[in-house]
Design a protein around this motif. Structure first.
Motif, PDB file in Angstrom:
ATOM      1  N   LEU A 166      -3.433   2.767  -4.724  1.00 19.02           N
ATOM      2  CA  LEU A 166      -4.516   1.501  -5.162  1.00 19.02           C
ATOM      3  C   LEU A 166      -3.390   0.551  -5.461  1.00 19.02           C
ATOM      4  O   LEU A 166      -2.782   0.342  -6.425  1.00 19.02           O
ATOM      5  CB  LEU A 166      -4.964   1.768  -6.351  1.00 19.02           C
ATOM      6  CG  LEU A 166      -5.699   3.242  -6.330  1.00 19.02           C
ATOM      7  CD1 LEU A 166      -6.408   3.467  -7.735  1.00 19.02           C
ATOM      8  CD2 LEU A 166      -6.674   3.472  -5.262  1.00 19.02           C
ATOM      9  N   THR A 167      -3.279  -0.612  -4.526  1.00 15.22           N
ATOM     10  CA  THR A 167      -2.403  -1.813  -4.525  1.00 15.22           C
ATOM     11  C   THR A 167      -2.772  -2.812  -5.613  1.00 15.22           C
ATOM     12  O   THR A 167      -1.885  -3.456  -5.930  1.00 15.22           O
ATOM     13  CB  THR A 167      -2.515  -2.416  -3.105  1.00 15.22           C
ATOM     14  OG1 THR A 167      -3.478  -3.237  -2.946  1.00 15.22           O
ATOM     15  CG2 THR A 167      -2.024  -1.559  -2.093  1.00 15.22           C
ATOM     16  N   ALA A 168      -4.229  -2.735  -6.145  1.00 16.04           N
ATOM     17  CA  ALA A 168      -4.358  -3.826  -6.737  1.00 16.04           C
ATOM     18  C   ALA A 168      -4.080  -5.121  -6.055  1.00 16.04           C
ATOM     19  O   ALA A 168      -3.949  -5.242  -4.821  1.00 16.04           O
ATOM     20  CB  ALA A 168      -4.038  -3.726  -8.131  1.00 16.04           C
ATOM     21  N   ASP A 169      -3.529  -6.303  -6.955  1.00 17.65           N
ATOM     22  CA  ASP A 169      -3.420  -7.572  -6.173  1.00 17.65           C
ATOM     23  C   ASP A 169      -2.003  -7.820  -5.694  1.00 17.65           C
ATOM     24  O   ASP A 169      -1.440  -8.992  -5.402  1.00 17.65           O
ATOM     25  CB  ASP A 169      -3.661  -8.691  -7.494  1.00 17.65           C
ATOM     26  CG  ASP A 169      -5.033  -8.922  -7.482  1.00 17.65           C
ATOM     27  OD1 ASP A 169      -5.895  -8.043  -6.815  1.00 17.65           O
ATOM     28  OD2 ASP A 169      -5.572  -9.658  -8.337  1.00 17.65           O
ATOM     29  N   ALA A 170      -1.250  -6.284  -5.718  1.00 20.24           N
ATOM     30  CA  ALA A 170      -0.233  -6.566  -4.795  1.00 20.24           C
ATOM     31  C   ALA A 170      -0.459  -6.941  -3.495  1.00 20.24           C
ATOM     32  O   ALA A 170       0.467  -7.383  -2.542  1.00 20.24           O
ATOM     33  CB  ALA A 170       0.621  -5.143  -4.803  1.00 20.24           C
ATOM     34  N   CYS A 171      -1.446  -6.833  -3.036  1.00 24.37           N
ATOM     35  CA  CYS A 171      -1.927  -7.170  -1.734  1.00 24.37           C
ATOM     36  C   CYS A 171      -3.508  -7.197  -1.759  1.00 24.37           C
ATOM     37  O   CYS A 171      -4.172  -6.289  -1.976  1.00 24.37           O
ATOM     38  CB  CYS A 171      -1.809  -6.208  -0.677  1.00 24.37           C
ATOM     39  SG  CYS A 171      -2.105  -6.762   1.189  1.00 24.37           S
TER      40      CYS A 171
ATOM     41  N   ARG B 133       5.371   4.653   0.921  1.00 31.05           N
ATOM     42  CA  ARG B 133       4.870   6.004   0.391  1.00 31.05           C
ATOM     43  C   ARG B 133       3.906   6.417   1.002  1.00 31.05           C
ATOM     44  O   ARG B 133       3.440   7.515   0.567  1.00 31.05           O
ATOM     45  CB  ARG B 133       4.811   5.789  -1.132  1.00 31.05           C
ATOM     46  CG  ARG B 133       5.900   4.986  -2.126  1.00 31.05           C
ATOM     47  CD  ARG B 133       5.229   4.717  -3.449  1.00 31.05           C
ATOM     48  NE  ARG B 133       4.929   5.944  -4.196  1.00 31.05           N
ATOM     49  CZ  ARG B 133       5.745   6.441  -5.101  1.00 31.05           C
ATOM     50  NH1 ARG B 133       6.993   5.971  -5.113  1.00 31.05           N
ATOM     51  NH2 ARG B 133       5.378   7.640  -5.625  1.00 31.05           N
ATOM     52  N   ARG B 134       3.349   6.101   1.961  1.00 31.95           N
ATOM     53  CA  ARG B 134       2.106   6.465   2.644  1.00 31.95           C
ATOM     54  C   ARG B 134       2.644   8.015   3.592  1.00 31.95           C
ATOM     55  O   ARG B 134       3.836   8.053   4.211  1.00 31.95           O
ATOM     56  CB  ARG B 134       1.640   5.583   3.743  1.00 31.95           C
ATOM     57  CG  ARG B 134       0.823   4.242   3.256  1.00 31.95           C
ATOM     58  CD  ARG B 134       0.420   3.538   4.400  1.00 31.95           C
ATOM     59  NE  ARG B 134       1.551   2.971   4.873  1.00 31.95           N
ATOM     60  CZ  ARG B 134       1.292   1.915   6.252  1.00 31.95           C
ATOM     61  NH1 ARG B 134      -0.050   1.613   6.165  1.00 31.95           N
ATOM     62  NH2 ARG B 134       2.276   1.537   6.805  1.00 31.95           N
ATOM     63  N   GLY B 135       1.563   8.886   3.527  1.00 31.32           N
ATOM     64  CA  GLY B 135       2.048  10.100   4.155  1.00 31.32           C
ATOM     65  C   GLY B 135       0.589  10.240   5.235  1.00 31.32           C
ATOM     66  O   GLY B 135      -0.253   9.115   5.278  1.00 31.32           O
ATOM     67  N   PRO B 136       0.509  11.278   5.924  1.00 34.16           N
ATOM     68  CA  PRO B 136      -0.540  11.224   6.886  1.00 34.16           C
ATOM     69  C   PRO B 136      -2.097  11.195   6.344  1.00 34.16           C
ATOM     70  O   PRO B 136      -3.072  10.874   6.830  1.00 34.16           O
ATOM     71  CB  PRO B 136      -0.233  12.372   7.685  1.00 34.16           C
ATOM     72  CG  PRO B 136       0.725  13.229   6.863  1.00 34.16           C
ATOM     73  CD  PRO B 136       1.539  12.108   5.961  1.00 34.16           C
ATOM     74  N   ASP B 137      -2.121  11.775   5.025  1.00 35.16           N
ATOM     75  CA  ASP B 137      -3.542  11.695   4.462  1.00 35.16           C
ATOM     76  C   ASP B 137      -3.664  10.579   3.299  1.00 35.16           C
ATOM     77  O   ASP B 137      -4.442  10.861   2.307  1.00 35.16           O
ATOM     78  CB  ASP B 137      -3.401  13.298   4.081  1.00 35.16           C
ATOM     79  CG  ASP B 137      -3.654  14.240   4.834  1.00 35.16           C
ATOM     80  OD1 ASP B 137      -4.140  14.058   5.815  1.00 35.16           O
ATOM     81  OD2 ASP B 137      -2.784  15.357   4.624  1.00 35.16           O
ATOM     82  N   THR B 138      -2.703   9.575   3.079  1.00 37.97           N
ATOM     83  CA  THR B 138      -2.670   8.509   2.425  1.00 37.97           C
ATOM     84  C   THR B 138      -3.595   7.627   2.862  1.00 37.97           C
ATOM     85  O   THR B 138      -3.667   6.947   3.837  1.00 37.97           O
ATOM     86  CB  THR B 138      -1.496   7.881   1.942  1.00 37.97           C
ATOM     87  OG1 THR B 138      -0.640   8.942   1.687  1.00 37.97           O
ATOM     88  CG2 THR B 138      -1.302   7.089   1.075  1.00 37.97           C
ATOM     89  N   LEU B 139      -4.536   7.349   1.859  1.00 38.84           N
ATOM     90  CA  LEU B 139      -5.434   6.130   1.785  1.00 38.84           C
ATOM     91  C   LEU B 139      -5.099   4.926   0.983  1.00 38.84           C
ATOM     92  O   LEU B 139      -5.062   4.962  -0.315  1.00 38.84           O
ATOM     93  CB  LEU B 139      -6.726   6.428   1.686  1.00 38.84           C
ATOM     94  CG  LEU B 139      -7.887   5.502   1.774  1.00 38.84           C
ATOM     95  CD1 LEU B 139      -8.251   4.906   3.123  1.00 38.84           C
ATOM     96  CD2 LEU B 139      -9.315   5.865   1.412  1.00 38.84           C
ATOM     97  N   VAL B 140      -4.566   3.795   1.823  1.00 42.99           N
ATOM     98  CA  VAL B 140      -4.368   2.629   1.038  1.00 42.99           C
ATOM     99  C   VAL B 140      -5.492   1.833   0.732  1.00 42.99           C
ATOM    100  O   VAL B 140      -6.201   1.495   1.658  1.00 42.99           O
ATOM    101  CB  VAL B 140      -3.307   1.840   1.778  1.00 42.99           C
ATOM    102  CG1 VAL B 140      -2.943   0.592   1.057  1.00 42.99           C
ATOM    103  CG2 VAL B 140      -1.912   2.557   2.108  1.00 42.99           C
ATOM    104  N   ILE B 141      -5.835   1.445  -0.519  1.00 32.92           N
ATOM    105  CA  ILE B 141      -6.902   0.776  -0.877  1.00 32.92           C
ATOM    106  C   ILE B 141      -6.352  -0.592  -1.660  1.00 32.92           C
ATOM    107  O   ILE B 141      -5.875  -0.915  -2.528  1.00 32.92           O
ATOM    108  CB  ILE B 141      -7.690   1.529  -2.068  1.00 32.92           C
ATOM    109  CG1 ILE B 141      -8.065   2.773  -1.576  1.00 32.92           C
ATOM    110  CG2 ILE B 141      -8.910   0.499  -2.358  1.00 32.92           C
ATOM    111  CD1 ILE B 141      -9.054   3.543  -2.450  1.00 32.92           C
ATOM    112  N   TYR B 142      -6.712  -1.729  -0.951  1.00 32.74           N
ATOM    113  CA  TYR B 142      -6.270  -3.066  -1.201  1.00 32.74           C
ATOM    114  C   TYR B 142      -7.317  -3.783  -2.308  1.00 32.74           C
ATOM    115  O   TYR B 142      -8.317  -3.312  -2.692  1.00 32.74           O
ATOM    116  CB  TYR B 142      -6.260  -4.039  -0.162  1.00 32.74           C
ATOM    117  CG  TYR B 142      -5.265  -3.587   0.992  1.00 32.74           C
ATOM    118  CD1 TYR B 142      -3.991  -3.558   0.840  1.00 32.74           C
ATOM    119  CD2 TYR B 142      -5.840  -2.723   2.203  1.00 32.74           C
ATOM    120  CE1 TYR B 142      -3.049  -3.024   1.789  1.00 32.74           C
ATOM    121  CE2 TYR B 142      -5.189  -2.224   3.235  1.00 32.74           C
ATOM    122  CZ  TYR B 142      -3.690  -2.355   2.977  1.00 32.74           C
ATOM    123  OH  TYR B 142      -2.665  -1.634   3.596  1.00 32.74           O
TER     124      TYR B 142
END
Length: 252
Positions: free
Chosen positions: A190-195, A225-234
């Motif tokens: 969960l990036t929050a406002d980092a992006c 830090r992402r792996g194959p099952d990582t979801l990045v939420i902006y």
């Protein structure tokens, strides 16, 4: 009980597109926050807008409009109502992890009377300094409410088992932090406002009033830090939230 992650939307923020790194003269983006159910207690990551923002004459809303911004907030979109839909008593929330002290991330703290705030020490210091608070738009009205405060320095394991990790991501504000949540079915960053959104993650065109080099370093560290099952939420990406919710239940 497995770790569960829920995404909630505390209505919308309205702004010139350029201020959010988006095309268009005016854009409307979600104001999300997140609920984590852990065997050791409930945590929220950010807490949306203050309920007073429902009123058009709220002083902070008047200030936003003077800068060509605004918010919308309906009674059903408050932090309390979102928690109640998850059968969670707001008074039972153990931790309020704040990415930073902006009004749309710390506003709902007053609805979480027993939560311990968990924040980067340098962010809390900035919010407590009159000059820095003014420079970075950190209004004490929303966060200096008498809660217990746990100030951390850098990476921090919230529950001590690696499931919820606070990640420093400085640049948007002096002590901004993001969050990684691990579930049985996959990981979330969960990036929050980092992006603000996926487009910015690709273009790295951060608004000029933030520390662009620091934000680039922080985003590089998060994406590494992402792996194959990582979801990045902006932080405020309308494409990720669709009609209103990206995560209506846990993956784990």
């Amino acid at each position: 009980m497995a770790v569960k992650l829920f995404g909630c939307v505390c209505d919308q923020f309205h702004s010139p597109g350029a201020g959010l790194g988006m095309a268009g003269d005016r854009v409307s983006v979600p104001v999300p926050f997140y609920v984590i159910e852990h065997p050791s207690g409930v945590a929220v990551f950010d807490c949306g807008l203050h309920a007073d923002m429902m009123q058009a004459d709220d002083p902070y809303r008047r200030r936003l409009r003077s800068q060509e911004m605004d918010v919308s907030l309906a009674p059903e979109e408050t932090v309390t109502r979102s928690l109640e839909r998850l059968d969670i008593d707001p008074a039972a929330v153990r931790f309020a992890v704040l990415s930073h002290l902006h009004f749309d991330h710390a506003g709902g703290l007053n609805e979480l009377p027993n939560a311990t705030i968990v924040v980067q020490a340098r962010e809390w210091a900035a919010g407590s300094d009159d000059e820095l608070a003014a420079r970075y738009f950190l209004p004490r009205r929303f966060f200096d409410l008498g809660h217990q405060v746990r100030q951390v320095d850098g990476e921090h394991d919230l529950f001590g088992d690696g499931s919820v990790t606070l990640l420093p991501s400085y640049g948007h504000t002096p002590g901004h932090q993001s969050l990684q949540v691990r579930t049985e079915a996959g990981d979330y960053i969960l990036t929050a406002d980092a992006c603000y959104n996926c487009r910015t993650a690709e273009t790295r065109e951060f608004p000029a009033h933030f520390d662009g080099p620091a934000m680039n370093r922080s985003l590089d560290a998060l994406l590494a830090r992402r792996g194959p099952d990582t979801l990045v939420i902006y932080g405020h990406d309308p494409d990720q939230w669709g009609e209103r919710a990206l995560l209506s239940s846990s993956r784990g």
